[in-house]
Write a protein that holds these residues in place. Sequence first.
Motif, short mmCIF file in Angstrom:
data_model
loop_
_atom_site.label_atom_id
_atom_site.label_comp_id
_atom_site.label_asym_id
_atom_site.label_seq_id
_atom_site.Cartn_x
_atom_site.Cartn_y
_atom_site.Cartn_z
N ALA A 147 0.84 -1.20 0.00
CA ALA A 147 0.00 0.00 0.00
C ALA A 147 0.87 1.25 0.00
O ALA A 147 1.84 1.34 0.77
N THR A 148 0.53 2.20 -0.85
CA THR A 148 1.33 3.42 -1.00
C THR A 148 0.62 4.66 -0.48
O THR A 148 1.22 5.74 -0.47
N GLU A 149 -0.63 4.52 -0.06
CA GLU A 149 -1.40 5.66 0.44
C GLU A 149 -2.03 5.29 1.78
O GLU A 149 -2.66 4.25 1.91
N THR A 150 -1.84 6.16 2.77
CA THR A 150 -2.46 5.92 4.07
C THR A 150 -3.96 6.19 3.98
O THR A 150 -4.43 6.92 3.11
N GLY A 151 -4.71 5.59 4.90
CA GLY A 151 -6.15 5.79 4.92
C GLY A 151 -6.88 4.53 5.31
O GLY A 151 -6.27 3.50 5.66
N ARG A 152 -8.20 4.60 5.24
CA ARG A 152 -9.06 3.46 5.55
C ARG A 152 -9.79 3.05 4.27
O ARG A 152 -10.39 3.89 3.59
N TYR A 153 -9.75 1.76 3.96
CA TYR A 153 -10.31 1.27 2.70
C TYR A 153 -11.22 0.06 2.96
O TYR A 153 -10.97 -0.74 3.86
N GLU A 154 -12.25 -0.04 2.14
CA GLU A 154 -13.22 -1.12 2.30
C GLU A 154 -12.66 -2.45 1.79
O GLU A 154 -11.90 -2.49 0.81
N VAL A 155 -13.08 -3.53 2.44
CA VAL A 155 -12.71 -4.88 2.05
C VAL A 155 -13.98 -5.71 1.99
O VAL A 155 -14.85 -5.59 2.86
N PHE A 156 -14.12 -6.54 0.95
CA PHE A 156 -15.34 -7.30 0.75
C PHE A 156 -15.02 -8.79 0.58
O PHE A 156 -13.91 -9.18 0.25
N CYS A 157 -16.05 -9.60 0.77
CA CYS A 157 -16.02 -10.99 0.33
C CYS A 157 -16.66 -11.02 -1.05
O CYS A 157 -17.83 -10.63 -1.21
N ALA A 158 -15.91 -11.47 -2.05
CA ALA A 158 -16.38 -11.43 -3.43
C ALA A 158 -16.88 -12.79 -3.91
O ALA A 158 -17.02 -13.01 -5.12
N GLU A 159 -17.13 -13.71 -3.00
CA GLU A 159 -17.64 -15.04 -3.36
C GLU A 159 -18.84 -15.33 -2.47
O GLU A 159 -18.73 -15.27 -1.24
N TYR A 160 -20.00 -15.65 -3.08
CA TYR A 160 -21.19 -15.92 -2.26
C TYR A 160 -20.91 -17.07 -1.31
O TYR A 160 -20.54 -18.17 -1.73
N CYS A 161 -21.07 -16.81 -0.02
CA CYS A 161 -20.67 -17.79 1.00
C CYS A 161 -21.77 -18.10 2.00
O CYS A 161 -21.50 -18.70 3.04
N GLY A 162 -23.00 -17.70 1.71
CA GLY A 162 -24.08 -18.04 2.62
C GLY A 162 -24.98 -16.86 2.92
O GLY A 162 -24.91 -15.80 2.29
N THR A 163 -25.81 -17.02 3.93
CA THR A 163 -26.88 -16.06 4.24
C THR A 163 -26.38 -14.64 4.41
O THR A 163 -26.93 -13.71 3.85
N ASP A 164 -25.33 -14.45 5.21
CA ASP A 164 -24.84 -13.10 5.51
C ASP A 164 -23.61 -12.74 4.69
O ASP A 164 -22.74 -12.00 5.15
N HIS A 165 -23.54 -13.25 3.47
CA HIS A 165 -22.40 -12.94 2.60
C HIS A 165 -22.21 -11.44 2.43
O HIS A 165 -21.08 -10.93 2.50
N SER A 166 -23.30 -10.71 2.24
CA SER A 166 -23.21 -9.26 1.99
C SER A 166 -22.72 -8.50 3.21
O SER A 166 -22.28 -7.35 3.10
#
Length: 341
Positions: free
Chosen positions: A170-189
């Motif tokens: 990482a070259t820029e400081t800050g806070r960035y979002e991270v996701f699960c990109a594979e459907y993995c069940g009821t609360d995947h989102s």
Amino acid sequence: MNGELLRLWPQTASEHASSIDWLIWSFTGMMSIFVVPVFVLSILFAVRYRKGTKVPRDHRPRGSMKVEMTWIVLPFIGSMIIYLVSAKLYYEVRTPPADAMEIQVVAKQWMWKFQHPGGQREINTLHVPVGRPVRLNMISQDVIHSLYFPALRIKQDLLPGRYTELWFNATETGRYEVFCAEYCGTDHSKMLATLVVQPPQEYERWLSQAGASESLAEQGEVLFRQLGCSGCHGPAAVAKAPNLEGLYGRRVALQDGGSVVADQAYIRDSILLPHKQIVAGYESIMPSFVNVIDEEGVLRLTAYIQTLGKVGHASGTIDKRGQGEPHADSPRSPTPEESAP
């Protein structure tokens, strides 16, 4: 919008992300050069040659070899440039630097667990220093998940029973979002996380305040004793099971005549599936630790065994008696081939 502008493109927090953006826009531009004229001419011809218009309707074939060769050669050159750049980026993202800081990742429904080398643990938040390569060693505890960093333009599946890896700088400081990109069940989102990129001094301050009293390897040593592993594999063990010192990274001979490098995957199998690969010179009597320890426990044990592997043995040699093999297997008499000098 809570005062935030709508983002039509993800943030860019690494050099790899910038390269991916350049590749995407270059590919889009090249496709536009060849696709847009087709649509424009289709509309133009539909209007110009519609029924009732007085225009030449001579359908005799006419062509130009120069135009046809240009239409063949230019797309080929463009596609090869895109291919070579893509291959270079793929190789770079799959080849972590040797000095990259390693962080362990375990995914489970529905959370991300991160553990730093010093033993600091996080759930759904990952702190890293800016400007330092970070290698993620990852595994899933249940189903297939996929760790996706939009700001870094990287993504990797996490599989049950198999280690995968991902690295970034990482070259820029800050806070960035991270996701699960594979459907993995009821609360995947809802399986979200936050990447926090900090200056080195702030990251060191965070490490000191995270409250870990033991490193990952030290936690593994404690677990090693709690599970009774030292009773067979310790230096004073009566069972005379293989010595784990010098194991990690070494090639070990197997009972079936093959050999295997003692890496993380092999150590995991030796703990959970001890009868899968039997070391030459020992009986298969070690019990399985499935349902006894979870993936985090396996990672701690592996980290401890890895520290033992830094002492006393050279990598790449085959141990015919299985020294360093993490099976609690009883020894047998060596064969004439094994006893030969």
